[in-house]
Design a protein around this motif. Structure first.
Motif, PDB file in Angstrom:
ATOM      1  N   GLY A  33       0.772  -1.232   0.000  1.00  0.00           N
ATOM      2  CA  GLY A  33       0.000   0.000   0.000  1.00  0.00           C
ATOM      3  C   GLY A  33       0.803   1.281   0.000  1.00  0.00           C
ATOM      4  O   GLY A  33       0.262   2.368  -0.223  1.00  0.00           O
ATOM      5  N   LYS A  34       2.096   1.205   0.244  1.00  0.00           N
ATOM      6  CA  LYS A  34       2.943   2.400   0.307  1.00  0.00           C
ATOM      7  C   LYS A  34       4.252   2.214  -0.454  1.00  0.00           C
ATOM      8  O   LYS A  34       4.646   3.064  -1.251  1.00  0.00           O
ATOM      9  CB  LYS A  34       3.235   2.747   1.765  1.00  0.00           C
ATOM     10  N   GLY A  35       4.940   1.122  -0.182  1.00  0.00           N
ATOM     11  CA  GLY A  35       6.249   0.896  -0.785  1.00  0.00           C
ATOM     12  C   GLY A  35       6.170   0.710  -2.293  1.00  0.00           C
ATOM     13  O   GLY A  35       5.230   0.100  -2.808  1.00  0.00           O
ATOM     14  N   LYS A  36       7.168   1.238  -2.984  1.00  0.00           N
ATOM     15  CA  LYS A  36       7.264   1.094  -4.427  1.00  0.00           C
ATOM     16  C   LYS A  36       8.654   0.564  -4.792  1.00  0.00           C
ATOM     17  O   LYS A  36       9.653   0.958  -4.186  1.00  0.00           O
ATOM     18  CB  LYS A  36       7.050   2.443  -5.131  1.00  0.00           C
ATOM     19  N   PHE A  37       8.691  -0.297  -5.781  1.00  0.00           N
ATOM     20  CA  PHE A  37       9.972  -0.831  -6.238  1.00  0.00           C
ATOM     21  C   PHE A  37      10.702   0.184  -7.102  1.00  0.00           C
ATOM     22  O   PHE A  37      10.093   0.871  -7.927  1.00  0.00           O
ATOM     23  CB  PHE A  37       9.754  -2.113  -7.056  1.00  0.00           C
TER      24      PHE A  37
END
Length: 305
Positions: A33-37
């Motif tokens: 829901g928050k982290g992006k690669f």
């Protein structure tokens, strides 16, 4: 079992592994829901390269990576000797994943699926998934092993018990005399030495890969809101230390990557962001930490628990 007669080659396998990497990254971002690669593309001087994707400081995931690589060229002498192979050029491709969660109530997970081929015709598949809870929960372990058994049973009734025992032996921290976690499945050198065709073995490997996202997002959603305090965080850092010890001392994938001049940052991505080593730490008697240590052993029938 998927019964296919389509001939697969290394290009097909490479593309399928890229697709798998994409699908897993999408699923993990949605669940977090928050982290992006963020992606780093790299090239290997001897041939090939890869896509390293790292996620950090998410809602659930503190640090993790979903890496793809496809490398080729002259097989290093150390690899030929270690695997007892005749001299020939090699091609290796795969997806490797390690995720370290923020919460000590969410387990660490590792997955790897891979393919190795030499230009003299020799080839094999390998891979597996294993779960490393900071606190072992028997029901979580059972859920995990049942999911893997379901995949295995669709291809060969002997796979689960064979590969479960293999994982127990492989993910064993010999100098600590304890398993890294609750195991899972591990397999290597799968080719036509099974009852399956090359295409069927590849299908099995694909299904193992596809099982990863549903399994881990289940634990992300189920466990991340559980309460914890300083004691649990302290224990988490100690268990991360054990994880680092295994990867640096015993893991063959780490050694293979370094021996083939792979990208060091990608290879060591598996290490946790923060760890703790305490001299001769002994947990309190009858504590949940001591109970977890008592379950870090080979041969536990998690499915029957």
């Amino acid at each position: 079992m998927n019964d296919t007669h389509q001939i697969v080659n290394k290009e097909d396998i490479e593309e399928e592994f890229k697709t798998l990497q994409d699908a897993i990254c999408i699923a993990l971002e949605e669940a977090d829901g928050k982290g992006k690669f963020r992606e780093d593309r790299w090239e290997r001087s001897g041939g090939g390269g890869g896509r390293t994707r790292v996620i950090e400081n998410g809602t659930v995931i503190e640090k993790g990576g979903v890496n793809f690589s496809a490398v080729y060229g002259k097989t290093p002498e150390r690899i030929l000797k270690a695997l007892e192979l005749e001299e020939a050029d090699f091609f290796a491709t795969g997806v490797s994943i390690v995720l370290h969660p923020i919460s000590p109530m969410v387990p660490i997970i590792h997955m790897n699926v891979r393919y190795f081929e030499m230009d003299n015709g020799k080839y094999w598949f390998g891979g597996g998934i294993d779960l490393t809870p900071h606190y072992v929960d028997k029901e979580d372990a059972r859920y995990f092993h049942l999911a893997l058994k379901d995949v295995c049973d669709r291809y060969d009734a002997s796979f689960y018990s064979r590969f479960k025992n293999w994982a127990d032996d492989y993910f064993y921290i010999k100098h600590r005399k304890e398993t890294r976690g609750v195991g899972g499945i591990f397999f290597d050198h799968l080719s036509e030495n099974t009852q399956l065709t090359k295409e069927q073995v590849f299908s099995f490997v694909q299904e193992v890969g596809k099982s990863f996202a549903p399994i881990y997002t289940h634990f992300m959603k189920k466990n991340h809101s559980m309460a914890y305090g300083e004691q649990e965080r302290y224990w988490q850092l100690l268990r991360r230390g054990r994880y680092a010890e295994f990867n640096l001392v015993w893991d063959k994938g780490t050694k293979f990557g370094l021996d083939t001049d792979g990208r060091t940052e990608s290879i060591l991505m598996s290490l946790p962001p923060e760890v703790k080593w305490v001299y001769d730490f002994v947990p309190e008697k009858h504590s949940k930490e001591q109970q977890t240590l008592g379950l870090l052993k080979k041969g536990i029938d998690w499915v029957g628990e």
